[in-house]
Enzyme design. Sequence first.
Site, PDB file in Angstrom:
ATOM      1  N   LYS A   1      20.667 -28.986 -48.409  1.00  0.00           N
ATOM      2  CA  LYS A   1      21.803 -28.522 -49.228  1.00  0.00           C
ATOM      3  C   LYS A   1      23.081 -28.515 -48.403  1.00  0.00           C
ATOM      4  CE  LYS A   1      23.639 -24.333 -51.524  1.00  0.00           C
ATOM      5  NZ  LYS A   1      23.363 -22.957 -51.992  1.00  0.00           N
TER       6      LYS A   1
ATOM      7  N   ARG B   1      20.802 -25.622 -56.422  1.00  0.00           N
ATOM      8  CA  ARG B   1      19.694 -26.318 -57.101  1.00  0.00           C
ATOM      9  C   ARG B   1      20.197 -27.518 -57.903  1.00  0.00           C
ATOM     10  NH1 ARG B   1      17.930 -20.837 -59.918  1.00  0.00           N
ATOM     11  NH2 ARG B   1      19.037 -20.110 -58.061  1.00  0.00           N
TER      12      ARG B   1
ATOM     13  N   LYS C   1      32.102 -15.293 -56.561  1.00  0.00           N
ATOM     14  CA  LYS C   1      31.450 -14.281 -55.737  1.00  0.00           C
ATOM     15  C   LYS C   1      32.438 -13.161 -55.407  1.00  0.00           C
ATOM     16  CE  LYS C   1      28.257 -17.286 -53.150  1.00  0.00           C
ATOM     17  NZ  LYS C   1      26.994 -16.623 -53.517  1.00  0.00           N
TER      18      LYS C   1
ATOM     19  N   ASP D   1      30.924 -22.222 -50.649  1.00  0.00           N
ATOM     20  CA  ASP D   1      30.429 -21.744 -51.946  1.00  0.00           C
ATOM     21  C   ASP D   1      31.203 -20.499 -52.374  1.00  0.00           C
ATOM     22  OD1 ASP D   1      29.022 -21.134 -54.209  1.00  0.00           O
ATOM     23  OD2 ASP D   1      27.177 -20.517 -53.175  1.00  0.00           O
TER      24      ASP D   1
ATOM     25  N   ASP E   1      27.042 -22.452 -46.088  1.00  0.00           N
ATOM     26  CA  ASP E   1      26.136 -22.821 -47.183  1.00  0.00           C
ATOM     27  C   ASP E   1      25.673 -24.276 -47.082  1.00  0.00           C
ATOM     28  OD1 ASP E   1      24.659 -21.940 -49.338  1.00  0.00           O
ATOM     29  OD2 ASP E   1      26.207 -22.370 -50.831  1.00  0.00           O
TER      30      ASP E   1
ATOM     31  N   GLU F   1      24.527 -23.118 -57.701  1.00  0.00           N
ATOM     32  CA  GLU F   1      24.941 -24.525 -57.619  1.00  0.00           C
ATOM     33  C   GLU F   1      24.024 -25.360 -56.726  1.00  0.00           C
ATOM     34  OE1 GLU F   1      25.959 -22.235 -55.647  1.00  0.00           O
ATOM     35  OE2 GLU F   1      25.846 -23.237 -53.709  1.00  0.00           O
TER      36      GLU F   1
ATOM     37  N   ASP G   1      27.323 -20.114 -59.786  1.00  0.00           N
ATOM     38  CA  ASP G   1      27.000 -19.770 -58.407  1.00  0.00           C
ATOM     39  C   ASP G   1      25.576 -20.225 -58.031  1.00  0.00           C
ATOM     40  OD1 ASP G   1      27.383 -18.770 -55.889  1.00  0.00           O
ATOM     41  OD2 ASP G   1      27.147 -16.653 -56.447  1.00  0.00           O
TER      42      ASP G   1
HETATM   43  N1  BES Z   1      24.593 -19.905 -51.396  1.00  0.00           N
HETATM   44  C1  BES Z   1      24.074 -18.913 -52.243  1.00  0.00           C
HETATM   45  C2  BES Z   1      22.864 -18.197 -51.684  1.00  0.00           C
HETATM   46  C3  BES Z   1      23.069 -17.402 -50.421  1.00  0.00           C
HETATM   47  C4  BES Z   1      23.340 -16.054 -50.484  1.00  0.00           C
HETATM   48  C5  BES Z   1      22.910 -17.988 -49.188  1.00  0.00           C
HETATM   49  C6  BES Z   1      23.508 -15.329 -49.329  1.00  0.00           C
HETATM   50  C7  BES Z   1      23.068 -17.264 -48.033  1.00  0.00           C
HETATM   51  C8  BES Z   1      23.363 -15.929 -48.094  1.00  0.00           C
HETATM   52  C9  BES Z   1      23.658 -19.515 -53.601  1.00  0.00           C
HETATM   53  O1  BES Z   1      24.399 -20.608 -54.001  1.00  0.00           O
HETATM   54  C10 BES Z   1      23.820 -18.454 -54.631  1.00  0.00           C
HETATM   55  O2  BES Z   1      24.907 -17.967 -54.787  1.00  0.00           O
HETATM   56  N2  BES Z   1      22.733 -18.094 -55.303  1.00  0.00           N
HETATM   57  C11 BES Z   1      22.760 -17.095 -56.303  1.00  0.00           C
HETATM   58  C12 BES Z   1      21.838 -17.523 -57.417  1.00  0.00           C
HETATM   59  C13 BES Z   1      21.912 -16.646 -58.647  1.00  0.00           C
HETATM   60  C14 BES Z   1      23.267 -16.766 -59.283  1.00  0.00           C
HETATM   61  C15 BES Z   1      20.825 -17.071 -59.597  1.00  0.00           C
HETATM   62  C16 BES Z   1      22.298 -15.780 -55.675  1.00  0.00           C
HETATM   63  O3  BES Z   1      21.405 -15.805 -54.828  1.00  0.00           O
HETATM   64  O4  BES Z   1      22.839 -14.750 -56.022  1.00  0.00           O
HETATM   65 ZN    ZN Z   2      25.234 -21.767 -52.457  1.00  0.00          ZN
HETATM   66 ZN    ZN Z   3      26.160 -20.128 -55.047  1.00  0.00          ZN
END
Ligand code: BES
Ligand code: ZN
Ligand code: ZN
Length: 476
Positions: free
Chosen positions: A245, A331, A257, A250, A268, A329, A327
């Site tokens: 990824k 996947r 966020k 992000d 990220d 994104e 967010d």
């Molecule tokens: N990049 C983030 C995940 C992340 C969070 C990585 C903290 C490292 C540290 C990812 O893109 C994300 O924001 N995921 C969301 C998914 C949710 C919206 C289903 C998450 O984990 O909150």
């Molecule tokens: Zn992310």
């Molecule tokens: Zn994200």
Amino acid sequence: MFKTQKSFHPFKQKTDAYILFISDIPKKLTGFLKEADEALSGQLSTLIKSQVISSKKFSEFVLTAPPTCPTSYFIFVGIGANASSDTLRHASAQSIRTAKRLRCETVVFDHASGQEITEGCVLGLYEFAEYKSKKADPFSFKSITILSDKASVDKGIVLGESVNLARSLANRPGNDLNPETFASYAKKYFAKSKVSVSVIDAKKAKQLKMNGLLAVGQGSSTESRLLVLSYNNAPKKKPIALVGKGVTFDTGGISIKPGKGMSEMKGDMGGAAAVFGALNALSTLQAKTNVIGLIPLAENMPSSKAQRPGDILTMMNGTTVEVINTDAEGRLILADALHYAVTLGAKQILDIATLTGACSVALGNESAAVLGNDDTLLDAIKTASATTGEKVWELPLFEEFYDYIKSPIADIMNAVETKGGGTCTAAKFLEQFVDNTPWIHVDMASVMSHGGTKGYHVKGMSGFGVRLLTEFVTQL
Ligand code: BES
Ligand code: ZN
Ligand code: ZN
């Protein structure tokens, strides 16, 4: 800087620092310790008796030798009984930093584990100083001598430096490293190597219907692209695909966020960095294998052009996805890259990503999560984990999770906000894009960065996955 030698005698030969790992304290001092005690007028036995010098893991004592001794400092580090290779890495990192603090230009490690000690030193001495306007510390080592063989030390250097390469990529801020600069850096970096680099730009990605990759980047002024790194050194073997990824920043997009801690999201692309570092290591070590590194690159920004929550995408493999949360994104970009790996004829696929915050909720911050559809690959990653010390822990990929990601109006949706198991449902989403190819997914969100320096973990982005992936591919 690194040297190897068969033996070293600190009372007869000169060095600034002599580092000794203590695994147990004998009832009676014998051999080298007895000799040392006599040369140091009984100081050693006193310090051992009072437990100032002990075998307790990572306990450390620096003994300043008398002026008659050709060695200036003795650094004793406890490693406990039956120390693991990871304990040796941490102990080496800790003690080499102590030697640096003491301005020891010449150092001897009295231990035969060449690869682990070298990895520990290279990782433990890492500093991210690219953006400092003044040079931090002009000190440099003249020699670090290990009582081991050259081949293992050389391997340790390659692996350590490949991790540091990944760390530096991940530490670079979003205003500097974006999908465009990442891709051009890759071309430049691998120009003289055995890794060939090609880039699928946004125009080509559109022709290929990589709509997940494009949608995530459509709010950014820098277009998405797919970086393809190929390394071929095993004629006729079907390649393994490593997919990382690469969200260079992000923000969350329109599902933005919170501000607190958002700067961390420059990291990220830790999965991308891991794939980049692993290809560097594999090609430098001339591993007998064929690897395709696929790095989908995008910047997730909110703007009038950004995708909206509720948008429906038709992905490269034809699956329709309702974007519940912009967010989620990672996947979306991985899905197209995974399907692309299938079309390239990958025999196996591993993807690695800073994918879900839920990963830390499930596991804390000591290990990555691993999930997949193939027990052989799951076993292989666990073996590689034990060898490298990069911890992974398996989470389930129950078929029932498919119900969680079903969308009422499209095939699937990219986020499930009402239920737990966020790491599992994200992996379930990815599984829809690998067909029947043996595949594993490593969620490294929980080990993306370290808040402070301890052992070979250095404050900042971790470089997690480089050694794990290199070992995994080599042993497969
Ligand atoms: N990049 C983030 C995940 C992340 C969070 C990585 C903290 C490292 C540290 C990812 O893109 C994300 O924001 N995921 C969301 C998914 C949710 C919206 C289903 C998450 O984990 O909150
Ligand atoms: Zn992310
Ligand atoms: Zn994200």
